[in-house]
Write an enzyme that holds these catalytic residues in place. Sequence first.
Site, PDB file in Angstrom:
ATOM      1  CB  ALA A  35       1.330   1.124  -3.983  1.00  0.00           C
ATOM      2  NE  ARG A 106       3.497   2.610   5.429  1.00  0.00           N
ATOM      3  CZ  ARG A 106       3.335   2.781   4.103  1.00  0.00           C
ATOM      4  NH1 ARG A 106       3.218   4.004   3.594  1.00  0.00           N
ATOM      5  NH2 ARG A 106       3.299   1.757   3.301  1.00  0.00           N
ATOM      6  CG  ASP A 260      -1.182   2.206  -6.770  1.00  0.00           C
ATOM      7  OD1 ASP A 260       0.051   2.268  -6.976  1.00  0.00           O
ATOM      8  OD2 ASP A 260      -1.715   2.617  -5.724  1.00  0.00           O
TER       9      ASP A 260
HETATM   10  O1  KDG Z   1      -0.323   4.581  -4.540  1.00  0.00           O
HETATM   11  C1  KDG Z   1      -1.358   4.724  -3.590  1.00  0.00           C
HETATM   12  C2  KDG Z   1      -0.791   4.472  -2.249  1.00  0.00           C
HETATM   13  O2  KDG Z   1       0.088   5.500  -1.969  1.00  0.00           O
HETATM   14  C3  KDG Z   1      -1.819   4.454  -1.143  1.00  0.00           C
HETATM   15  O3  KDG Z   1      -2.830   3.484  -1.358  1.00  0.00           O
HETATM   16  C4  KDG Z   1      -1.203   4.262   0.201  1.00  0.00           C
HETATM   17  O4  KDG Z   1       0.413   2.584  -0.160  1.00  0.00           O
HETATM   18  C5  KDG Z   1       0.170   3.696   0.214  1.00  0.00           C
HETATM   19  C6  KDG Z   1       1.271   4.536   0.658  1.00  0.00           C
HETATM   20  O5  KDG Z   1       2.228   3.965   1.145  1.00  0.00           O
HETATM   21  O6  KDG Z   1       1.222   5.747   0.508  1.00  0.00           O
END
Ligand code: KDG
Length: 315
Positions: A35, A106, A260
Amino acid sequence: MSEIFTMGEPMVVFIAEKPGTFSEVENYSRGLAGAELNFSIGVTRLGHTASYFTKLGKDPYGAYIHEFIEKEKIDGEKVLFTEEYLTGSYLKTKVLEGDPAVYYFRKNSAASHICPEDIEAQDLSGVKMVHITGITSALSEDCRKSCMTLAKRAHEIGAMVSFDPNIREKLWKSREEMVQTLNDMAFHSDVVLPGIKEGRILAGTDVPEKIADFYLEHGSKTVIVKLGENGAYYKTKDGAQGTVPGYKPEKIVDTVGAGDAFAAGVVTGLLENLPLDEAVARGNAMGAIIISSKGDNDNLPDRETLFVFQGKQKR
Ligand code: KDG
């Protein structure tokens, strides 16, 4: 130093080429996600300076992300590499309608080891806006404290804090913990950017004005509630309020990353001293542009593209 500072977890994303389960879909395209990284790309493409802090694994994903940060002219000078943990990734399905499903890889990632000491060590001189999302608070106890430390440090130097709750239920142990943590962050932020569905979960209502009042009563100064295709509603602590209609996307391919892009539009608008409704309109336009591509950030526009898009739909 940059005018914007943000931190969070970047990931490599693999996007399914067609709808179906993992065993049904053979081909995936590689992209970049996260994000706050999406946000950083958005603001730098619009001509602003941004510093981005994270921790990456010393692995091919980490190297790819680092290269990308440099290519996008984001200041990633302070990004740390670790041998101990890996860089995160996620899988994104393709859907013909609605939001795609996501599967994270992750847990215990390098970025989840960001700690308050890392934030204390950052040079924030010259920073006017700090952007935080609720995803980072969900990654670990240390990450949660780091977000609070960052908000506190921002206020000490007179910078504003923008906060996007960015609810990702999968990352939280319980809804109760999530709601409490995200609201606490929002109460310590100047500009709060919840979506209408997030408002129902976090503020207990899906009436935009009531969501705004909930945060304004607890210390936030400006609340902008994203209404999807209906645009966004804003209210400030001085009582200014309004609804700014949305832009029509050319097509809807993938909704991930819209929030974002919206935040990048609003934040750059505020830094350029646009009237609030124009900053919100820019956010709406950015959101409408990004959802017409499958990646989380590849379609983020430069200034000219953004202005042409906004000009075509003069309202
Ligand atoms: O806001 C978009 C994000 O959700 C995406 O790029 C992936 O950061 C991410 C997530 O944790 O879901």
